[in-house]
Scaffold this motif. Structure first.
Motif, PDB file in Angstrom:
ATOM      1  N   PRO A   1      -4.663   2.049  -3.825  1.00 11.16           N
ATOM      2  CA  PRO A   1      -4.908   3.181  -4.092  1.00 11.16           C
ATOM      3  C   PRO A   1      -4.944   3.907  -5.338  1.00 11.16           C
ATOM      4  O   PRO A   1      -5.186   4.620  -5.514  1.00 11.16           O
TER       5      PRO A   1
ATOM      6  N   LYS B   1       0.958   4.051  -2.397  1.00 11.67           N
ATOM      7  CA  LYS B   1      -0.074   5.675  -2.958  1.00 11.67           C
ATOM      8  C   LYS B   1       1.026   6.289  -2.947  1.00 11.67           C
ATOM      9  O   LYS B   1       1.021   7.692  -3.477  1.00 11.67           O
TER      10      LYS B   1
ATOM     11  N   LYS C   1       0.614  -1.920  -0.061  1.00  8.64           N
ATOM     12  CA  LYS C   1       0.351   0.063   0.182  1.00  8.64           C
ATOM     13  C   LYS C   1       0.885   1.512  -0.102  1.00  8.64           C
ATOM     14  O   LYS C   1       0.717   2.367  -0.912  1.00  8.64           O
TER      15      LYS C   1
END
Length: 442
Positions: free
Chosen positions: A230, A120, A116
């Motif tokens: 994301p 991001k 993640k």
């Protein structure tokens, strides 16, 4: 997160010069520094290699491609071969489901913490490089479902189309091909094409998905964009650029308004007639019309499919909704939304938190209990709904201010007050994905 002009230019310059894995890793660390500031722990090459090979034990792909660098497309065919291994690496995604308004389940694939963080950082980079089409309002910085609904307020006809399996309908190879051309231009050297593959790999994962083959839906294993990563919303806007341009062109020709919020496409107008020729006038929003045929052709050519059960025409005189908001005369939430908030606050005021919570919990378990076993925080759920109401109706709206004042009085005198930051996963379960993501962005 607000992206400054200085940082945007810095990313654009670095991305344009990028030639190697170390260059890409440096750019990712630059973005990570922008997100976490002094707390940043830089990505290592070992970490990067781990997530680049996260699917190597279960997936091999052979890609045959034809690239037209003079345009904005790259045509790619991907054939995926699944290998069975006795020992497979632990999945880098956590999978769970949440209930849609229709009652069906939506599957979320949430990346593990390490992946993640890469996504991001990469998402910030992509946002610096790409400006979404003006009709795209979903997951665009500075826009929300309110902006999506504004364009359709007070119209006689509101026509909605949903796309089927939006995120997983986009294969890794399609992402790879789109990055080869402007504004990313990763196709101008072999080294940069490899970087395009890195990005597509980091952002996708193997899943069993439906594909239309010879007019029949069949199940296949493909590496696709997961809903929950994301990077997926930003990449879908990038992939949909040509779709938005063509549908906006159709809307202009027929005198309609057009917006797209992720997989939710909306047209609206004051009229429902179109002059095909001097002697022929036809209705617009009917099956088989010139408009209908053209829209379907464009969506099909862009490798998307319409969810027929979600195609609907909403006429004036009945409730018209766009991405969950009422747009008949002004942008508003449904009456049920306000009624539910008032009911919870009334019960809390009249019987105290504990008694009100017992009523609230019965509702919650009936509506959400199949996906979340933990007991909810009623104050947090109400707070999330009030924040959403403020976004829709505005800071100075009388209804919002009255409800917020009642809530603040109750919260200040209750032992159940909770000032901790609202958790996005809790919000998804408690108030719905669209509301939660909008609140989270704010």
């Amino acid at each position: 997160m607000i992206i400054t002009l200085e940082f945007r230019k810095k990313v654009q310059t670095a991305f344009g010069r990028m030639q190697s894995k170390s260059d890409f890793l440096s750019l990712l660390n630059l973005a990570k520094q922008e997100i976490y500031g002094e707390k940043t722990i830089p990505f290592s090459e070992k970490q990067f290699n781990y997530y680049l090979t996260k699917d190597s034990s279960i997936l091999k792909s052979k890609i045959d491609f034809k690239i037209d660098l003079s345009g904005d497309t790259a045509v790619i065919n991907e054939n995926v071969i699944v290998e069975k291994k006795n020992q497979q690496r632990k999945s880098c995604y956590t999978t769970f489901t949440i209930r849609k308004k229709s009652g069906k389940d939506r599957t979320i694939h949430a990346p593990v913490k390490g992946l993640k963080e890469f996504q991001k950082a990469l998402n910030i980079i992509l946002q610096c490089l790409y400006e979404p089409h003006s009709a795209a309002t979903g997951f665009v910085t500075g826009k929300s479902i309110v902006d999506n609904a504004k364009k359709h307020v007070g119209q006689t006809y509101v026509y909605n189309i949903d796309l089927k399996d939006f995120f997983p309908s986009i294969d890794r190879s399609r992402v790879w091909g789109r990055l080869l051309v402007a504004p990313f231009n990763l196709g101008n050297s072999n080294e940069r094409r490899t970087l395009s593959n890195f990005i597509a790999t980091i952002c996708s994962t193997p899943m069993t998905v439906e594909r239309l083959v010879s007019n029949e839906w069949v199940m296949q294993t493909k590496s696709v964009l997961p809903q929950g990563a994301p990077t997926s919303p930003t990449l879908t806007n990038i992939i949909c650029e040509k779709l938005d341009k063509r549908l906006a062109g159709v809307a202009k020709r027929f005198g309609l308004n057009y917006t797209r919020y992720a997989d939710d496409i909306t047209f609206s107008s004051k009229h429902n007639t179109y002059e095909v020729s001097d002697s022929k006038v036809e209705k617009i929003f009917v099956a088989g019309s010139s408009f209908d045929c053209e829209v379907r052709k464009i969506i099909s050519e862009q490798n998307f499919h319409i969810k027929e059960s979600k195609v609907r025409l909403q006429k004036k005189g009945y409730r018209q909704e766009v991405t969950g908001l009422v747009v008949n005369d002004k942008i508003n939430v449904s009456r049920r939304y306000i009624k539910q908030l008032r009911q919870w606050l009334y019960l809390w005021e009249s019987y105290g938190y504990e008694k009100a919570y017992s009523f609230f919990l019965n509702y919650y378990l009936a509506d959400k209990g199949h996906v979340k076993s933990e007991k909810p925080n009623m104050a947090m759920v109400i707070d999330g709904k009030l924040l959403y109401l403020k976004m829709v109706k505005g800071n100075d709206d009388g209804t919002y201010l009255k409800l917020k004042n009642r809530f603040d009085l109750l919260l200040g005198s209750s032992p159940q007050n909770n000032t901790e930051k609202v958790n996005i996963v809790d919000l998804i379960f408690d108030i719905g994905l669209d509301e939660a993501m909008t609140h989270y962005k704010k």
